[in-house]
Enzyme design. Structure first.
Site, mmCIF file in Angstrom:
data_model
loop_
_atom_site.group_PDB
_atom_site.id
_atom_site.type_symbol
_atom_site.label_atom_id
_atom_site.label_comp_id
_atom_site.label_asym_id
_atom_site.label_seq_id
_atom_site.Cartn_x
_atom_site.Cartn_y
_atom_site.Cartn_z
ATOM 1 N N CYS A 204 10.196 1.494 1.559
ATOM 2 C CA CYS A 204 11.080 0.689 1.993
ATOM 3 C C CYS A 204 12.723 0.791 1.643
ATOM 4 C CB CYS A 204 11.045 -0.711 1.273
ATOM 5 S SG CYS A 204 10.775 -0.354 -0.509
ATOM 6 N N GLN B 13 -1.247 1.857 11.584
ATOM 7 C CA GLN B 13 0.136 2.099 11.208
ATOM 8 C C GLN B 13 0.918 2.839 12.226
ATOM 9 O OE1 GLN B 13 1.711 0.001 9.187
ATOM 10 N NE2 GLN B 13 3.584 1.248 9.073
ATOM 11 N N TRP C 80 0.860 -1.186 -0.017
ATOM 12 C CA TRP C 80 -0.016 0.134 -0.072
ATOM 13 C C TRP C 80 0.789 1.322 -0.064
ATOM 14 C CZ3 TRP C 80 1.952 2.187 4.141
ATOM 15 C CH2 TRP C 80 2.239 1.333 5.324
ATOM 16 N N GLU D 240 13.007 -2.085 10.774
ATOM 17 C CA GLU D 240 12.287 -1.207 10.154
ATOM 18 C C GLU D 240 11.069 -0.809 10.738
ATOM 19 O OE1 GLU D 240 10.296 -3.172 6.621
ATOM 20 O OE2 GLU D 240 11.268 -1.227 5.391
ATOM 21 N N ALA E 51 -3.096 -4.380 -1.984
ATOM 22 C CA ALA E 51 -3.070 -4.394 -0.486
ATOM 23 C C ALA E 51 -4.547 -4.231 -0.164
ATOM 24 C CB ALA E 51 -2.219 -3.505 0.154
ATOM 25 N N GLU F 281 10.354 -8.358 -2.875
ATOM 26 C CA GLU F 281 11.073 -7.043 -2.540
ATOM 27 C C GLU F 281 10.523 -6.870 -1.160
ATOM 28 O OE1 GLU F 281 11.710 -3.659 -1.404
ATOM 29 O OE2 GLU F 281 10.307 -2.862 -3.108
ATOM 30 N N SER G 241 6.308 -6.879 3.439
ATOM 31 C CA SER G 241 6.995 -7.182 4.496
ATOM 32 C C SER G 241 7.808 -8.438 4.468
ATOM 33 C CB SER G 241 6.081 -7.407 5.980
ATOM 34 O OG SER G 241 5.250 -8.598 5.704
ATOM 35 N N THR G 242 8.932 -8.484 5.461
ATOM 36 C CA THR G 242 9.913 -9.643 5.217
ATOM 37 C C THR G 242 9.017 -10.963 5.865
ATOM 38 O OG1 THR G 242 11.656 -8.137 5.607
ATOM 39 C CG2 THR G 242 12.168 -10.544 6.156
ATOM 40 N N GLU G 243 8.318 -10.589 6.733
ATOM 41 C CA GLU G 243 7.354 -11.978 7.292
ATOM 42 C C GLU G 243 6.775 -12.404 6.281
ATOM 43 O OE1 GLU G 243 4.642 -10.173 9.799
ATOM 44 O OE2 GLU G 243 3.667 -12.137 10.141
ATOM 45 N N LYS H 158 -2.720 -8.733 -7.100
ATOM 46 C CA LYS H 158 -3.501 -8.748 -5.716
ATOM 47 C C LYS H 158 -2.935 -7.428 -4.844
ATOM 48 C CE LYS H 158 -3.390 -9.513 -1.384
ATOM 49 N NZ LYS H 158 -4.206 -8.423 -0.799
HETATM 50 P P1 NAP Z 1 2.268 -7.234 4.195
HETATM 51 O O1 NAP Z 1 1.269 -7.878 5.109
HETATM 52 O O2 NAP Z 1 3.657 -7.872 3.887
HETATM 53 O O3 NAP Z 1 1.353 -6.674 2.891
HETATM 54 C C1 NAP Z 1 1.894 -6.725 1.634
HETATM 55 C C2 NAP Z 1 1.093 -7.325 0.462
HETATM 56 O O4 NAP Z 1 0.863 -8.758 0.929
HETATM 57 C C3 NAP Z 1 -0.372 -7.035 0.642
HETATM 58 O O5 NAP Z 1 -1.280 -7.220 -0.624
HETATM 59 C C4 NAP Z 1 -0.917 -8.244 1.678
HETATM 60 O O6 NAP Z 1 -2.515 -8.158 1.603
HETATM 61 C C5 NAP Z 1 -0.334 -9.193 1.305
HETATM 62 N N1 NAP Z 1 -0.353 -10.304 2.137
HETATM 63 C C6 NAP Z 1 -0.483 -10.343 3.484
HETATM 64 N N2 NAP Z 1 -0.713 -11.681 3.953
HETATM 65 C C7 NAP Z 1 -0.331 -12.432 2.808
HETATM 66 C C8 NAP Z 1 -0.287 -13.815 2.874
HETATM 67 N N3 NAP Z 1 -0.383 -14.751 3.702
HETATM 68 N N4 NAP Z 1 0.069 -14.410 1.379
HETATM 69 C C9 NAP Z 1 0.204 -13.509 0.573
HETATM 70 N N5 NAP Z 1 -0.009 -12.259 0.402
HETATM 71 C C10 NAP Z 1 -0.321 -11.755 1.703
HETATM 72 O O7 NAP Z 1 2.751 -5.686 5.042
HETATM 73 P P2 NAP Z 1 1.684 -4.892 5.917
HETATM 74 O O8 NAP Z 1 1.098 -5.688 6.796
HETATM 75 O O9 NAP Z 1 0.733 -4.046 5.146
HETATM 76 O O10 NAP Z 1 2.657 -3.828 6.561
HETATM 77 C C11 NAP Z 1 3.620 -4.509 7.641
HETATM 78 C C12 NAP Z 1 4.903 -4.137 7.521
HETATM 79 O O11 NAP Z 1 5.471 -4.491 6.393
HETATM 80 C C13 NAP Z 1 5.051 -2.551 7.409
HETATM 81 O O12 NAP Z 1 4.869 -2.035 8.624
HETATM 82 C C14 NAP Z 1 6.465 -2.356 6.623
HETATM 83 O O13 NAP Z 1 7.576 -2.517 7.794
HETATM 84 C C15 NAP Z 1 6.672 -3.497 5.869
HETATM 85 N N6 NAP Z 1 6.349 -3.217 4.423
HETATM 86 C C16 NAP Z 1 7.126 -3.119 3.649
HETATM 87 C C17 NAP Z 1 6.898 -2.832 1.990
HETATM 88 C C18 NAP Z 1 7.875 -2.510 1.176
HETATM 89 O O14 NAP Z 1 8.043 -1.810 0.385
HETATM 90 N N7 NAP Z 1 8.919 -3.284 1.351
HETATM 91 C C19 NAP Z 1 5.390 -2.343 1.891
HETATM 92 C C20 NAP Z 1 4.458 -2.551 2.868
HETATM 93 C C21 NAP Z 1 4.689 -2.906 3.972
HETATM 94 P P3 NAP Z 1 -3.672 -7.314 2.703
HETATM 95 O O15 NAP Z 1 -3.196 -5.925 2.533
HETATM 96 O O16 NAP Z 1 -4.739 -8.073 2.469
HETATM 97 O O17 NAP Z 1 -2.842 -7.754 4.024
#
Ligand code: NAP
Ligand code: MG
Length: 477
Positions: free
Chosen positions: A284, A331, A151, A381, A177, A250, A229-231, A175
């Site tokens: 990021c 956030q 997002w 981060e 966010a 990424e 996210s890395t997770e 897909k």
């Molecule tokens: P996120 O969960 O990694 O979301 C990124 C994308 O992955 C979204 O489209 C999300 O969908 C999707 N997603 C979530 N769970 C998934 C799964 N099990 N399988 C496949 N796709 C899945 O990130 P966030 O929760 O929005 O943010 C958490 C943290 O991640 C932030 O605080 C930041 O540190 C980091 N982040 C990094 C970047 C980057 O550019 N590297 C971008 C965003 C966030 P939903 O939105 O429907 O959950």
């Protein structure tokens, strides 16, 4: 107000989701709900994958490169015609300042132009194999690709995954966010209007936790391209490993900004606030760890704080706004937890860290000093408007600390000493680095991370390679 799209974009048309579930969208600048967008469920994933596979086998895969070029240039042209609509939708859904939203809409169009032009400049090799005969390589499309995007830069990232994948001859399921489905949907609709056949680019808004696994494990999806996210990146890689599905990831970052005393440190201090606070720190590539050579440290901090105080924070609809709100209440709370920790640990706040009065998920950019190297704010981060600045004396010691991070996405080095610039550029462990500049992303150059910042590269022709399989063909004489 620009009317937001509210359905899924599947098989060349808008339609409701199978389960008729909806996600409310909240404007982060006003805290007002303004739309309810359909959320895809498992039957929608299946329908989209089948449509994409049909589209791939029945035409897109074998379309003449010249025709595919024409269609993608047409997508770029229509994106430019719709630039204001895209910018308005981006601003509404994530609170991005309108000037940035317009720039990023233009960047998305530029990405389509680049890959449209790349289609006929992307080819294999002929290889003089020792046994004689004729040997050549083919770069072949993979089939259906899933692009899962975040997002923070929803529109440009959607474009920089979709465009090279489509240019290489794949079909794409995008897909977005949950917080930012609107500009992805607009992309699907516009690309279809530009001549992309039904099923070639589809958009499935929906919760990652409900449909993510299905996308990643579907046998007809050959590659997952993810930014987030890395997770979640780790989870996608684990799931994809079962059938060795291709992935590019990424992920996060904790990028350094290194300022040597011989540099134009004043210019570095004046421009560095936006290298970490732009997009309200939700970037990021944010340069969130600053290393400043001790002899100029005090003066640097003073200039940096002064420049930070001058940043225009506020209404994203105003063209002079530089920083909008954070994307969501959640956030902002996450960032505030980090700041609470910093306070407890005794870090010094040179400025910022409080909520301004009024509505919206705003937070004043925080400049932290005296942060211990073991503290969360230094190591993790934050993804919000927070920077830690630390002095250094010894280059080697500083570089060890730079590289102690598990991340390695981006960074900057400020110096006017050419040899130092080259040496340090080589030694910083990151996928992207800029000298006397804060730019990280160039449409024509590879973008991605070392270590836990990711795998594979977006952008440049490297990204297009990543959406193909390499085949070697030997023809006996
Ligand atoms: P996120 O969960 O990694 O979301 C990124 C994308 O992955 C979204 O489209 C999300 O969908 C999707 N997603 C979530 N769970 C998934 C799964 N099990 N399988 C496949 N796709 C899945 O990130 P966030 O929760 O929005 O943010 C958490 C943290 O991640 C932030 O605080 C930041 O540190 C980091 N982040 C990094 C970047 C980057 O550019 N590297 C971008 C965003 C966030 P939903 O939105 O429907 O959950
Ligand atoms: Mg998440």
């Amino acid at each position: 107000m620009t009317t937001p799209p509210t359905q899924l974009f599947v098989d060349g048309a808008y339609r409701d989701g199978a389960a008729n579930r909806r996600t409310p969208l909240i404007n982060p600048a006003t805290e007002h709900p303004f739309a309810n967008v359909a959320a895809a469920e498992l039957p929608d994933v299946e329908a989209a994958v089948q449509s994409a596979h049909r589209a791939w086998e029945s035409g897109w895969r074998d379309m003449a490169p010249g025709k595919r070029t024409e269609i993608l240039f047409n997508v770029a042209r229509l994106l430019r015609e719709n630039l204001e609509r895209i910018a308005q939708l981006e601003m509404l859904q994530i609170g991005k300042p309108i000037a940035d939203a317009r720039d990023e809409a233009g960047l998305g169009a530029r990405v389509f132009e680049y890959y449209a032009g790349g289609i006929t400049r992307f080819y294999g090799q002929t290889i003089p194999v020792s046994r004689g005969g004729f040997d050549f390589t083919l770069r072949q499309p993979m089939g259906v690709v899933a692009a899962v995007v975040p997002w923070n830069f929803p529109f440009p990232i959607a474009c920089w995954k979709a465009a090279p994948a489509l240019a290489a001859g794949n079909c794409v399921i995008l897909k977005p966010a949950s917080l930012s489905p609107l500009t992805a949907l607009a992309l699907g609709e516009i690309a279809h209007a530009a001549g992309l056949p039904p099923g070639v680019l589809q958009v499935l808004p929906g919760s990652g936790s409900s449909i993510g696994d299905a996308l990643v494990t579907h046998p007809l999806i050959r590659k997952v391209s993810f930014t987030g996210s890395t997770e979640i990146g780790r989870r996608i890689m684990e799931l994809a490993s079962r059938d060795l599905k291709r992935v590019s990831l990424e992920l996060g970052g904790k990028s350094p900004n290194i300022v040597f005393a011989d540099a134009d440190w004043k210019r570095a201090a004046e421009t560095s606030p936006m290298s970490v606070f732009a997009n309200t720190g939700q970037d990021c590539c944010a340069r969130s760890r600053m290393f400043v050579e001790k002899s100029v440290y005090e003066r640097f901090v003073e200039t940096f704080v002064e420049a930070t105080r001058k940043l225009v924070i506020g209404d994203p609809t105003s063209p002079s706004t530089q920083l909008g709100p954070l994307v969501s209440a959640g956030q902002r709370s996450t960032v505030e937890e980090f700041l609470g920790d910093a306070r407890k640990q005794g870090s010094r706040f040179a400025c910022g860290g409080s909520r301004p009065s009024g509505r919206g998920y705003y937070l004043e950019p925080a400049v932290l000093l005296d942060v211990a190297k073991g503290d969360r704010c230094w190591r993790e981060e934050i993804f919000g408007p927070v920077v830690c600045i630390t002095p250094f004396e010894d280059e080697g010691e500083m570089l060890r600390e730079v590289n102690a991070s598990p991340y390695g996405l981006s960074g900057s080095v400020w110096t006017n000493d050419l040899r130092r610039a080259l040496r340090v550029s080589r030694l910083v462990q990151s996928g992207v680095l800029s000298v006397n500049s804060h730019s990280s992303v160039h449409v024509e150059a590879p973008f991605g991370g070392f270590k836990t910042s990711g795998l594979g590269r977006d952008l440049g022709m490297t990204a297009m390679e990543g959406y193909t399989e390499l085949k070697n063909v030997y023809v006996a004489e």
